[in-house]
Design a protein around this motif. Structure first.
Motif, PDB file in Angstrom:
ATOM      1  N   GLY A 196     160.201  19.973  59.808  1.00 51.63           N
ATOM      2  CA  GLY A 196     161.622  19.685  59.963  1.00 51.63           C
ATOM      3  C   GLY A 196     162.279  19.103  58.732  1.00 51.63           C
ATOM      4  O   GLY A 196     163.301  18.413  58.839  1.00 51.63           O
ATOM      5  N   LYS A 197     161.705  19.371  57.549  1.00 51.45           N
ATOM      6  CA  LYS A 197     162.254  18.815  56.311  1.00 51.45           C
ATOM      7  C   LYS A 197     163.116  19.845  55.583  1.00 51.45           C
ATOM      8  O   LYS A 197     162.669  20.971  55.339  1.00 51.45           O
ATOM      9  N   PRO A 198     164.344  19.469  55.220  1.00 50.08           N
ATOM     10  CA  PRO A 198     165.146  20.364  54.389  1.00 50.08           C
ATOM     11  C   PRO A 198     164.560  20.433  52.984  1.00 50.08           C
ATOM     12  O   PRO A 198     163.794  19.550  52.571  1.00 50.08           O
ATOM     13  N   ILE A 199     164.949  21.464  52.256  1.00 52.31           N
ATOM     14  CA  ILE A 199     164.272  21.770  50.997  1.00 52.31           C
ATOM     15  C   ILE A 199     165.259  21.882  49.842  1.00 52.31           C
ATOM     16  O   ILE A 199     166.301  22.536  49.972  1.00 52.31           O
ATOM     17  N   ILE A 200     164.910  21.245  48.741  1.00 58.00           N
ATOM     18  CA  ILE A 200     165.581  21.487  47.467  1.00 58.00           C
ATOM     19  C   ILE A 200     164.675  22.434  46.702  1.00 58.00           C
ATOM     20  O   ILE A 200     163.469  22.197  46.588  1.00 58.00           O
ATOM     21  N   ILE A 201     165.242  23.509  46.200  1.00 58.60           N
ATOM     22  CA  ILE A 201     164.433  24.524  45.528  1.00 58.60           C
ATOM     23  C   ILE A 201     164.515  24.368  44.022  1.00 58.60           C
ATOM     24  O   ILE A 201     165.600  24.270  43.439  1.00 58.60           O
ATOM     25  N   MET A 202     163.342  24.319  43.391  1.00 55.90           N
ATOM     26  CA  MET A 202     163.261  24.313  41.919  1.00 55.90           C
ATOM     27  C   MET A 202     162.582  25.604  41.460  1.00 55.90           C
ATOM     28  O   MET A 202     161.933  26.291  42.247  1.00 55.90           O
ATOM     29  N   GLU A 203     162.745  25.910  40.202  1.00 55.42           N
ATOM     30  CA  GLU A 203     162.174  27.103  39.579  1.00 55.42           C
ATOM     31  C   GLU A 203     162.556  28.403  40.297  1.00 55.42           C
ATOM     32  O   GLU A 203     161.716  29.291  40.469  1.00 55.42           O
ATOM     33  N   PRO A 204     163.810  28.559  40.727  1.00 53.02           N
ATOM     34  CA  PRO A 204     164.194  29.811  41.384  1.00 53.02           C
ATOM     35  C   PRO A 204     164.137  31.014  40.439  1.00 53.02           C
ATOM     36  O   PRO A 204     163.995  32.153  40.887  1.00 53.02           O
ATOM     37  N   VAL A 205     164.256  30.730  39.132  1.00 53.31           N
ATOM     38  CA  VAL A 205     164.189  31.795  38.128  1.00 53.31           C
ATOM     39  C   VAL A 205     162.874  31.692  37.352  1.00 53.31           C
ATOM     40  O   VAL A 205     162.702  32.297  36.305  1.00 53.31           O
ATOM     41  N   LYS A 206     161.952  30.886  37.881  1.00 54.29           N
ATOM     42  CA  LYS A 206     160.604  30.727  37.324  1.00 54.29           C
ATOM     43  C   LYS A 206     160.651  30.378  35.836  1.00 54.29           C
ATOM     44  O   LYS A 206     160.066  31.055  34.978  1.00 54.29           O
ATOM     45  N   GLY A 207     161.371  29.305  35.519  1.00 52.29           N
ATOM     46  CA  GLY A 207     161.444  28.851  34.141  1.00 52.29           C
ATOM     47  C   GLY A 207     162.150  29.817  33.209  1.00 52.29           C
ATOM     48  O   GLY A 207     161.954  29.781  32.000  1.00 52.29           O
ATOM     49  N   ILE A 316     146.720  32.828  32.288  1.00 54.64           N
ATOM     50  CA  ILE A 316     146.568  34.191  31.763  1.00 54.64           C
ATOM     51  C   ILE A 316     147.219  35.200  32.710  1.00 54.64           C
ATOM     52  O   ILE A 316     147.778  36.216  32.263  1.00 54.64           O
ATOM     53  N   ASN A 317     147.202  34.924  34.003  1.00 49.33           N
ATOM     54  CA  ASN A 317     147.880  35.810  34.947  1.00 49.33           C
ATOM     55  C   ASN A 317     149.394  35.750  34.776  1.00 49.33           C
ATOM     56  O   ASN A 317     150.096  36.752  34.961  1.00 49.33           O
ATOM     57  N   LEU A 318     149.891  34.592  34.410  1.00 49.48           N
ATOM     58  CA  LEU A 318     151.312  34.444  34.100  1.00 49.48           C
ATOM     59  C   LEU A 318     151.689  35.346  32.928  1.00 49.48           C
ATOM     60  O   LEU A 318     152.711  36.035  32.948  1.00 49.48           O
ATOM     61  N   TYR A 319     150.833  35.364  31.931  1.00 47.38           N
ATOM     62  CA  TYR A 319     151.075  36.222  30.768  1.00 47.38           C
ATOM     63  C   TYR A 319     150.969  37.702  31.132  1.00 47.38           C
ATOM     64  O   TYR A 319     151.820  38.517  30.751  1.00 47.38           O
ATOM     65  N   MET A 327     155.499  30.791  27.706  1.00 41.23           N
ATOM     66  CA  MET A 327     155.402  30.188  29.025  1.00 41.23           C
ATOM     67  C   MET A 327     153.933  30.055  29.451  1.00 41.23           C
ATOM     68  O   MET A 327     153.527  29.033  30.005  1.00 41.23           O
ATOM     69  N   ALA A 328     153.142  31.078  29.175  1.00 45.32           N
ATOM     70  CA  ALA A 328     151.728  31.053  29.555  1.00 45.32           C
ATOM     71  C   ALA A 328     150.979  29.954  28.807  1.00 45.32           C
ATOM     72  O   ALA A 328     150.146  29.246  29.385  1.00 45.32           O
ATOM     73  N   LYS A 329     151.270  29.805  27.520  1.00 44.02           N
ATOM     74  CA  LYS A 329     150.605  28.752  26.735  1.00 44.02           C
ATOM     75  C   LYS A 329     151.019  27.365  27.215  1.00 44.02           C
ATOM     76  O   LYS A 329     150.202  26.429  27.212  1.00 44.02           O
ATOM     77  N   GLY A 330     152.266  27.227  27.622  1.00 44.42           N
ATOM     78  CA  GLY A 330     152.714  25.951  28.165  1.00 44.42           C
ATOM     79  C   GLY A 330     151.985  25.610  29.450  1.00 44.42           C
ATOM     80  O   GLY A 330     151.561  24.467  29.660  1.00 44.42           O
ATOM     81  N   LYS A 331     151.811  26.617  30.312  1.00 48.63           N
ATOM     82  CA  LYS A 331     151.072  26.420  31.561  1.00 48.63           C
ATOM     83  C   LYS A 331     149.615  26.072  31.266  1.00 48.63           C
ATOM     84  O   LYS A 331     149.025  25.201  31.912  1.00 48.63           O
ATOM     85  N   THR A 336     145.100  22.274  31.267  1.00 50.87           N
ATOM     86  CA  THR A 336     143.904  21.801  30.570  1.00 50.87           C
ATOM     87  C   THR A 336     144.121  20.373  30.071  1.00 50.87           C
ATOM     88  O   THR A 336     143.720  19.411  30.729  1.00 50.87           O
ATOM     89  N   ASP A 337     144.791  20.210  28.941  1.00 50.86           N
ATOM     90  CA  ASP A 337     145.031  18.878  28.378  1.00 50.86           C
ATOM     91  C   ASP A 337     145.754  17.970  29.370  1.00 50.86           C
ATOM     92  O   ASP A 337     145.436  16.781  29.495  1.00 50.86           O
ATOM     93  N   GLY A 338     146.741  18.542  30.072  1.00 47.09           N
ATOM     94  CA  GLY A 338     147.536  17.743  30.995  1.00 47.09           C
ATOM     95  C   GLY A 338     146.774  17.235  32.208  1.00 47.09           C
ATOM     96  O   GLY A 338     147.200  16.280  32.853  1.00 47.09           O
ATOM     97  N   GLN A 339     145.647  17.863  32.506  1.00 49.97           N
ATOM     98  CA  GLN A 339     144.834  17.448  33.655  1.00 49.97           C
ATOM     99  C   GLN A 339     143.478  16.864  33.244  1.00 49.97           C
ATOM    100  O   GLN A 339     142.610  16.632  34.091  1.00 49.97           O
ATOM    101  N   GLY A 340     143.307  16.661  31.945  1.00 51.96           N
ATOM    102  CA  GLY A 340     142.037  16.111  31.467  1.00 51.96           C
ATOM    103  C   GLY A 340     140.877  17.076  31.597  1.00 51.96           C
ATOM    104  O   GLY A 340     139.720  16.658  31.748  1.00 51.96           O
ATOM    105  N   LYS A 341     141.160  18.374  31.522  1.00 45.30           N
ATOM    106  CA  LYS A 341     140.132  19.399  31.640  1.00 45.30           C
ATOM    107  C   LYS A 341     139.938  20.126  30.306  1.00 45.30           C
ATOM    108  O   LYS A 341     140.835  20.164  29.467  1.00 45.30           O
ATOM    109  N   ALA A 342     138.754  20.729  30.146  1.00 47.42           N
ATOM    110  CA  ALA A 342     138.441  21.436  28.905  1.00 47.42           C
ATOM    111  C   ALA A 342     139.057  22.831  28.906  1.00 47.42           C
ATOM    112  O   ALA A 342     139.316  23.429  29.952  1.00 47.42           O
TER     113      ALA A 342
END
Length: 376
Positions: A196-207, A316-319, A327-331, A336-342
């Motif tokens: 029952g929660k209303p929604i604010i939509i982000m990324e409607p144009v996918k960045g 890579i699927n984004l690319y 955009m793919a490199k940003g993701k 990786t770096d943003g989540q502390g992963k290799a």
């Protein structure tokens, strides 16, 4: 009488993450002009965040909006990212005060716990940000309290079950991600509606990706309506969903704003025919060969190199699908770096991941291919 929170709010919101730039800084004069046009056409919802531009976005909206218009002329939203550098409960709580100071807004009409999910939710639990913000809502500093997230439907369901006091959710929803197993736009939307929660939509144009789609998708849209921009198809798809408060568009210049205003000032929900066209566009994207990863993360549980395997495949699927390397490199950097992963190149070729992969992906080979593209 409103049937849900925000029903009467115009269905286009001004996302302030990608404001116009000049000489490496936010172009304040163009931002003011965009604010003026937005309000002139009857729109009122502005969305920023504590971390956008390291605070520059909040400061810019003070100068462009708060200092220039009566407070009851607009709705302002911002967000608290407890996971972004806060070492203590006090530091996390201070983020709200900092946002109040930067914006000069006095109060926030919509306030969000920023980007829950994955490894970030526990910070809000550890610092009990839920109770802190509930108290601020009682004090009137926050009018409506909710959260944003970029995670799966199961996690959204868990959070909403644990925190029914949340008034709304902000979700990544667009026609390209609607059935994507890595994002689960449709499933997340359905979970929010179930609660029952209303929604604010982000990324409607996918960045911005859906503003410049493949030639095949562009041709499909132009055959149906030569005057309609690709962005209009994406934003109207999102705005046509039930229970939507508003759809955020991260407009970066006056041209983008004028295009959005042209079809949203007298917004009409999509017809059945238009929905069929967007579904055809989605299927065009879906047909692109990608790594068949479902982000189950079984492969990562015993990875000795702690590689962001499914995060690499998301990037890579984004690319592969949208042919947008930046955009793919940003993701990839975020996953990786943003989540502390290799990164993928750290793979030691042990093969443990492939033994547990339900999709039988040749993970080591795909990691090599991804590294060549994303780390080049």
């Amino acid at each position: 009488m409103e049937r849900y929170l925000g029903e009467k709010i115009p269905k286009l919101g001004f996302g302030l993450m990608r404001l116009p730039q000049k000489d490496g800084q936010i172009d304040l004069e163009q931002t003011k002009a965009m604010v003026d046009r937005f309000l002139e056409e009857g729109f009122c919802y502005f969305d920023t965040a504590y971390g956008y531009g390291d605070g520059a976005s909040e400061q810019a909206i003070k100068a462009a909006l708060v200092d220039r218009y009566p407070r009851d002329r607009f709705l302002l939203a911002t967000k608290l990212p407890a996971w972004a550098g806060a070492k203590t409960k006090e530091e996390a709580e201070q983020m709200l005060e900092t946002s109040l100071q930067r914006t000069g807004a006095g109060h926030f009409d919509f306030y969000l716990l920023h980007n829950l999910g994955e490894s970030r939710t526990h910070y809000f639990d550890d610092y009990d940000i839920w109770s802190f913000l509930a108290k601020k809502k009682e004090e009137g500093i926050i009018k409506h309290l909710g959260f944003s997230m970029h995670d799966k439907a199961e996690e959204l369901d868990r959070i909403l079950t644990a925190h029914p006091e949340m008034e709304f959710v902000q979700l990544q929803i667009n026609y390209a991600d609607w059935e994507d197993p890595a994002i689960e736009s449709r499933k997340c939307y359905e979970v929010a509606r179930k609660h029952g929660k209303p929604i604010i939509i982000m990324e409607p144009v996918k960045g911005g990706i859906l503003a410049d789609p493949s030639d095949q998708v562009l041709q499909l849209f132009q055959q149906e309506d030569p005057k309609a921009s690709p962005s209009s198809w994406a934003i109207r798809f999102a705005a046509s969903l039930d229970g939507v408060i508003t759809v955020l568009s991260g407009m970066s210049n006056l041209e983008q704003m004028e295009d959005n205003l042209s079809y949203m000032k007298d917004f009409q929900p999509m017809t059945e025919r238009e929905r069929e066209i967007t579904e055809k566009a989605r299927k065009i994207f879906e047909a692109v060969p990608t790594v068949p990863c479902t982000s189950c993360a079984y492969c990562m549980k015993d990875c000795p190199a702690s590689i962001a395997i499914y995060g690499t495949f998301q990037a890579i699927n984004l690319y592969k699908t949208f042919e947008n390397l930046e955009m793919a490199k940003g993701k990839y950097s975020w996953n990786t770096d943003g989540q502390g992963k290799a990164k993928a190149s750290a793979c030691i070729q042990c093969g443990r991941c492939e033994k547990v992969c339900p999709q039988h992906i040749h993970i080591r080979e795909e990691l090599k291919k991804a590294a060549a593209v994303l780390e080049g």
